[in-house]
Design a protein around this motif. Structure first.
Motif, short mmCIF file in Angstrom:
data_model
loop_
_atom_site.label_atom_id
_atom_site.label_comp_id
_atom_site.label_asym_id
_atom_site.label_seq_id
_atom_site.Cartn_x
_atom_site.Cartn_y
_atom_site.Cartn_z
N VAL A 174 0.84 -1.21 0.00
CA VAL A 174 0.00 0.00 0.00
C VAL A 174 0.87 1.26 0.00
CG1 VAL A 174 -1.67 1.33 1.33
CG2 VAL A 174 -1.95 -1.15 1.11
N GLN A 175 1.91 1.29 0.84
CA GLN A 175 2.79 2.46 0.90
C GLN A 175 3.51 2.68 -0.43
OE1 GLN A 175 5.12 1.43 4.46
NE2 GLN A 175 4.24 3.20 5.49
N GLY A 176 3.97 1.60 -1.05
CA GLY A 176 4.65 1.72 -2.34
C GLY A 176 3.75 2.29 -3.41
N VAL A 177 2.52 1.80 -3.45
CA VAL A 177 1.55 2.30 -4.44
C VAL A 177 1.25 3.78 -4.19
CG1 VAL A 177 -0.84 2.12 -5.23
CG2 VAL A 177 0.51 0.04 -4.87
N LEU A 178 1.06 4.14 -2.91
CA LEU A 178 0.77 5.54 -2.57
C LEU A 178 1.92 6.47 -2.96
CD1 LEU A 178 -0.92 5.14 0.94
CD2 LEU A 178 -2.02 5.87 -1.18
N LEU A 179 3.16 6.06 -2.67
CA LEU A 179 4.31 6.89 -3.02
C LEU A 179 4.46 7.02 -4.53
CD1 LEU A 179 7.16 5.93 -0.52
CD2 LEU A 179 5.90 8.07 -0.64
#
Length: 519
Positions: A174-179
């Motif tokens: 999720v964090q990778g996609v958001l960044l």
């Protein structure tokens, strides 16, 4: 849930911890690569700085967790669940208080952030808002996570780490996609908050399901003498571990003060690698702790010492191998993963590797110190570790910069825990002189220097594409270290014990696989 033997629990804990951690590290590195490509180095510095500040606040907890887990071993072994419920009731009250204390202390630090961050960072978000979110993530954990200690004491750490890695894996995605899609650091930390809460709630539910007695309303309080003993251990562990916070959590703050947030972010790439390897190797000792505690309870002083010698040699094998690899391969890894701009001079990897090795080589000592209940020994001298570290960091760091701050950490450990903790274990645990340990420690250093010289001579002639060069160096470091290790130690009693236990563990694991295949 069927009851397993201690050996089975140890193997399950080790393989779950190591296997899950390797899988987790891969996604952590991918997440880090996305981070450095989507955000500036100042964001890395903010991330590392807040982690250090908040880890200092958690000293309010230090001692309670370790003391209660130690107190839980015996009642769990004899299935005295009334005692377990009484300990957990006390534990839950303590942790709720700690949660509020951490939150309060964290809020008190808000006005002083501008004194630590002397230069305005190149970030869009409000620095105080980011700090408050990080503080919330830390404080809220104490209202849930105390139940994980019950699972750990019950030798079911594999449940805790399995849940942790699964949820962390989802968090990284999720964090990778958001960044990648938004380049928004605020959404990045909010995702961390959501998954942190999820983990704590899941662990709380599992612990309650496995030990429903902890929900009981009619729990008898602990006798006064047991409370006194528990609080005494808490006090001793608290004093002992404060120094670890002062040593391990001040470097980033001092680097930020002297060199700025960008330097903190760049150095954190190297410390990320070393801390990742350290955490991976520590999974092995985490899995063995309960078995060592049982062995200490039943064995003679000589049997304890023989097992310690095996653990110490295993320590050297694991952390010596990793330290050599870090010195000669970390620059290539950083270049490959984060880019050439993040590569530092060789003196930084060397001093980080020395600190990594020193801490790693204490694993066997600390495991025995805690499982033997030697909490009170060294509780005062450990405080001086942190004081020496801060004083030397300010003095040397002012002239030598990042290298000086890291060198101060080396000296602070050398002057205190590196010599005293083994002394306490040998004198009060084994009833032996620690001189043999000191001679062995020096001998291990000489072996490390020999291996380093061989690697340097070999790698001097290797220059090729960065990816191929990195792979070649990792392979050669492994071959050279293990070859020299076997040649020097193959006749030692500890080595024969090491090989015997290793083959025994592999045999058990193999039999498990065979039985699973034919079920």
């Amino acid at each position: 849930m069927g009851k397993k033997s201690r050996t089975e629990y140890s193997i399950l804990n080790i393989f779950t911890g190591v296997g899950g951690y390797i899988f987790n590290v891969i996604f952590s590195l991918v997440n880090r690569m996305i981070f450095v490509r989507c955000l500036s180095a100042d964001y890395l510095g903010v991330n590392g700085l807040f982690s250090n500040i908040l880890s200092m606040l958690t000293l309010a907890e230090l001692g309670i967790g370790g003391a209660v887990v130690y107190a839980l071993y015996k009642p769990l072994a004899v299935e005295d669940y009334d005692k377990v419920a009484a300990l957990m009731k006390l534990y839950s009250k303590a942790y709720r208080i700690i949660g509020f204390v951490v939150a309060g202390c964290g809020l008190c630090l808000l006005p002083f952030l501008n004194l630590i961050i002397t230069e305005k960072p190149n970030i869009q978000e409000n620095i105080y808002l980011l700090y408050l979110i990080s503080l919330f993530n830390t404080a809220i954990t104490y209202f849930f996570s105390y139940k994980s200690s019950l699972l750990i004491a019950a030798q079911r750490n594999y449940i805790v780490v399995s849940v942790s890695y699964i949820i962390t894996f989802l968090q990284y995605i999720v964090q990778g996609v958001l960044l990648f899609t938004t380049h928004n650091y605020l959404l990045y930390v909010l995702a961390q908050t959501f998954f942190s809460l999820t983990y704590n709630i899941v662990i709380s539910v599992i612990a309650t399901k496995n030990f429903p007695i902890i929900k009981s309303k009619n729990v008898k309080p602990l006798p006064k003498d047991e409370k006194k003993s528990l609080f005494s251990n808490v006090r001793d562990l608290l004093i002992y571990k404060i120094s670890s916070i002062l040593v391990n959590s001040t470097d980033n703050i001092l680097i930020t003060f002297f060199k700025g947030l960008a330097s903190t972010g760049i150095v954190s790439n190297y410390t990320l690698i070393s801390s990742t390897i350290n955490s991976l190797l520590s999974q092995i000792f985490n899995g063995l702790t309960a078995s060592i505690g049982n062995h200490n309870a039943l064995g003679s002083d000589e049997e304890k010492y023989e097992m310690f010698s095996f653990c110490n040699l295993m320590n050297f094998w694991l952390f010596g191998w990793a330290s050599i690899g870090f010195v000669f391969c970390s620059q290539d890894v950083v270049n490959l993963v984060f880019g050439e701009d993040y590569v530092l001079q060789i003196n930084i990897p060397i001093i980080i590797a020395i600190n990594f090795y020193m801490v790693g080589m204490m694993n066997a000592v600390w495991t025995y110190k805690h499982t033997l209940g030697l909490f009170r020994y060294g509780r005062s001298i450990q405080f001086f570790t942190g004081i020496i570290n801060i004083v030397l960091s300010v003095l040397i760091g002012n002239y030598l910069g990042v290298f000086g701050i890291l060198l101060a950490t080396t000296f602070s450990r050398l002057f205190t825990s590196v010599w005293y903790d083994p002394y306490a274990v040998f004198k009060h645990g084994f009833n032996k002189s620690p001189m043999k340990y000191y001679f062995t420690y020096v001998f291990y250093i000489l072996v490390m220097l020999l291996i380093s010289l061989i690697c340097y001579a070999v790698f001097y002639f290797i220059h090729c594409h960065i990816l191929l060069q990195c792979i070649i160096k990792i392979i050669l470091c492994s071959v050279i270290f293990n070859l020299v290790f076997c040649i020097i130690f193959h006749k030692k009693r500890e080595y024969k014990k090491f090989r015997e236990i290793l083959f025994h563990v592999l045999t058990i694991f193999k039999n498990k696989l065979v039985r699973a295949k034919y079920k």
